[in-house]
Design a protein around this motif. Sequence first.
Motif, PDB file in Angstrom:
ATOM      1  N   ALA A   1       0.759  -3.357  -7.027  1.00 31.35           N
ATOM      2  CA  ALA A   1      -0.936  -3.891  -7.037  1.00 31.35           C
ATOM      3  C   ALA A   1      -1.206  -5.000  -7.272  1.00 31.35           C
ATOM      4  O   ALA A   1      -1.993  -5.544  -6.493  1.00 31.35           O
TER       5      ALA A   1
ATOM      6  N   ARG B   1      -8.117  -1.889 -10.492  1.00 29.15           N
ATOM      7  CA  ARG B   1      -8.295  -0.441 -10.969  1.00 29.15           C
ATOM      8  C   ARG B   1      -6.954   0.252 -11.466  1.00 29.15           C
ATOM      9  O   ARG B   1      -6.687   0.562 -12.414  1.00 29.15           O
ATOM     10  N   ILE B   2      -5.984  -0.418 -10.575  1.00 29.23           N
ATOM     11  CA  ILE B   2      -4.493   0.374 -11.140  1.00 29.23           C
ATOM     12  C   ILE B   2      -4.283  -0.393 -12.384  1.00 29.23           C
ATOM     13  O   ILE B   2      -3.514   0.308 -13.133  1.00 29.23           O
TER      14      ILE B   2
ATOM     15  N   ASN C   1       2.021   7.109  -6.491  1.00 32.55           N
ATOM     16  CA  ASN C   1       1.085   8.281  -7.031  1.00 32.55           C
ATOM     17  C   ASN C   1       1.611   9.682  -6.356  1.00 32.55           C
ATOM     18  O   ASN C   1       1.250  10.616  -7.260  1.00 32.55           O
TER      19      ASN C   1
ATOM     20  N   GLN D   1      -9.699  -5.283  -5.617  1.00 35.24           N
ATOM     21  CA  GLN D   1     -10.696  -4.403  -6.528  1.00 35.24           C
ATOM     22  C   GLN D   1      -9.710  -3.032  -6.958  1.00 35.24           C
ATOM     23  O   GLN D   1      -9.585  -2.609  -8.072  1.00 35.24           O
ATOM     24  N   GLU D   2      -8.910  -2.666  -5.977  1.00 37.17           N
ATOM     25  CA  GLU D   2      -8.011  -1.794  -6.213  1.00 37.17           C
ATOM     26  C   GLU D   2      -6.655  -1.997  -6.981  1.00 37.17           C
ATOM     27  O   GLU D   2      -6.317  -1.416  -7.815  1.00 37.17           O
TER      28      GLU D   2
ATOM     29  N   GLU E   1       0.770  -1.467   0.103  1.00 39.03           N
ATOM     30  CA  GLU E   1       0.095  -0.133  -0.137  1.00 39.03           C
ATOM     31  C   GLU E   1       0.952   1.292  -0.122  1.00 39.03           C
ATOM     32  O   GLU E   1       0.491   2.281  -0.831  1.00 39.03           O
TER      33      GLU E   1
ATOM     34  N   LYS F   1       0.952   4.348  -2.864  1.00 41.63           N
ATOM     35  CA  LYS F   1       0.952   5.506  -2.331  1.00 41.63           C
ATOM     36  C   LYS F   1       2.087   6.397  -2.906  1.00 41.63           C
ATOM     37  O   LYS F   1       1.827   7.446  -3.404  1.00 41.63           O
TER      38      LYS F   1
ATOM     39  N   ASP G   1      -6.434  -5.712  -1.445  1.00 40.59           N
ATOM     40  CA  ASP G   1      -7.708  -5.078  -1.853  1.00 40.59           C
ATOM     41  C   ASP G   1      -7.680  -5.266  -3.510  1.00 40.59           C
ATOM     42  O   ASP G   1      -7.004  -4.659  -4.169  1.00 40.59           O
TER      43      ASP G   1
END
Length: 575
Positions: free
Chosen positions: A405, A416-417, A385, A412-413, A378, A382, A410
């Motif tokens: 990623a 998305r990435i 980004n 779903q995250e 995570e 972060k 997670d």
Amino acid sequence: MRRFVRRERRGFLIGLLVLAATSLAWGGSAQGETDLARRQKARYYFLQGSLEASRQEMAKAYEYFKRAYELDPGYGDAGFTYGSQRLFLRTDTMQSEPELLRSLRMMQEYVDANPRDLYATQLYGYLTTALDTVEESVRVYENTYNILPGETQLLQAMADAYMRRMEPGKAIEALERYEGIEGKSKDISLKKITFKLADKDTVGALQEADLLIEAHPGDPYARILKGNLYEVVGNMDSVVKAYKEAEALAPENGAVKMSLAQYYRATGDSVMLDNMVYSALLSEDLELEDKLGILGDYLQKLLDEEGDRKRGDHLFSVLQSQYLHEPQVLEMSARYEAAKGDYAAAGEAIGYAIDVDPTNENYWLMLVSFDMMDKNYEGAVKNYNKAKEYLEPSQSLKNLYSASASMLEDSQEAERIIRELLSEPPLGLTEDDDTLRHRLDYEGLQWASSLYCILGDIYYKRGEADKAFAEYEKSLYFLPDNALTLNNYAYFLSEEGRELEKAKKMSHRVLELVDNNPTYLDTYAWILYKIGEYENALTFMEEALQMAEEQGDDNEEYHTHFEAIKGAIEGLKKD
């Protein structure tokens, strides 16, 4: 030594005078007028080329020089300039040897006609040496030096050419002539020593070092040079003696401390090495780069030998106290902490470097890497980004981002990435637009294939096998021989009990693509087991276990598969 300033060529004005005189002499014949016009046009093109070159418009200049030479091949200035540019640009030559040599011949005519043009001689000599026409280098250097004996830099060039011709005696004689004019210097003595060592004249090399010391008795560098020479010949007692003499002349000299530190490191004297590294780090004579080099070597040796890291920590604190906010020191601190396995401390150190220089992508790469090594996925996402606020991420940074990623809890995250990376440049792919492989280069195909493979892994971990297999198909569409995709796709098909022959074919292809990978051998063995080829499966599984043991790959799944295969064989024997 006289500093040479290249004369400006006044080719155009001189050309006009020549043209006027020639016109009168020829009496204006038809043929004469034609030749005259061509030469006049050649000089015009040469002048235009010179103007374009002064404006740094080198492509335009090149074309003008080319036209000037083609109109008048006997025009020396044009031949020299066009020939030299052909060699540097290699536009016309396509790097073929005959054309390269033709370029030299264009230059040679001017050089031979103008032996006092030192710039032309030096450039021509350099290029002939670079193209292994050493005989020509020697010829032109000797010719110009005979005319300009005061230009001593030619003697150095001649010496290098003689050495290329394997004539160390002539090379050394040229350098001695140089010293007779300019006096002894460390650089020339070092070159003479190198030449003598190449000629296996160790005694002569040592004598040259003594001559340098005699000429410069108060210079510690002369004794350092002699110490270095003794190290080359393996006389370590004499090495330290020479360095100590240099230290007596200049106790605070940073170069002396560096030399002694290297000596103590080579001889394994850790106590004296600590003391000398400490002194070197405090030296005001040494640049930061030199201090980083000394400390870096010391720390690497400490880590390799698993020595007392408190010594390294203390010495590093000495450097940090002098350069509190220096990014280079912070970067080394980060690497040192990472080497010790403290990735959180490494991330903190490189974070300070980022505060000083947030546009340095290498620092962000290190930070995201440290997060990943610390299993802080995570944090890696972060920080990626955050990096985007300061720079456009490179492919390397995006690769780390996608790998982070894929490890997120997670899913779903993570999905998305990966979709974000697929949709943005350089790929620009979408759910409804995955047929654009023909516009991607090989790197783009690899990138797209890798991302779709990650999506497949995400879906399978989420229990959505059909979606996973669809993504693997997309991955193979972009890169049919993506070994990781082939392996994962094949293994998960076998786990689902689907299309086992297809899985076998894919897994076998992986073994053709990649050697010495126990995971890929395990996959193939497991698929064979699922098909019922137990004996064949056992052979590959035993090979996988042996390879894993040799590589230190302690994967419990290998043993589980091995026991299952063995159990199936034993069950058949009972039946």
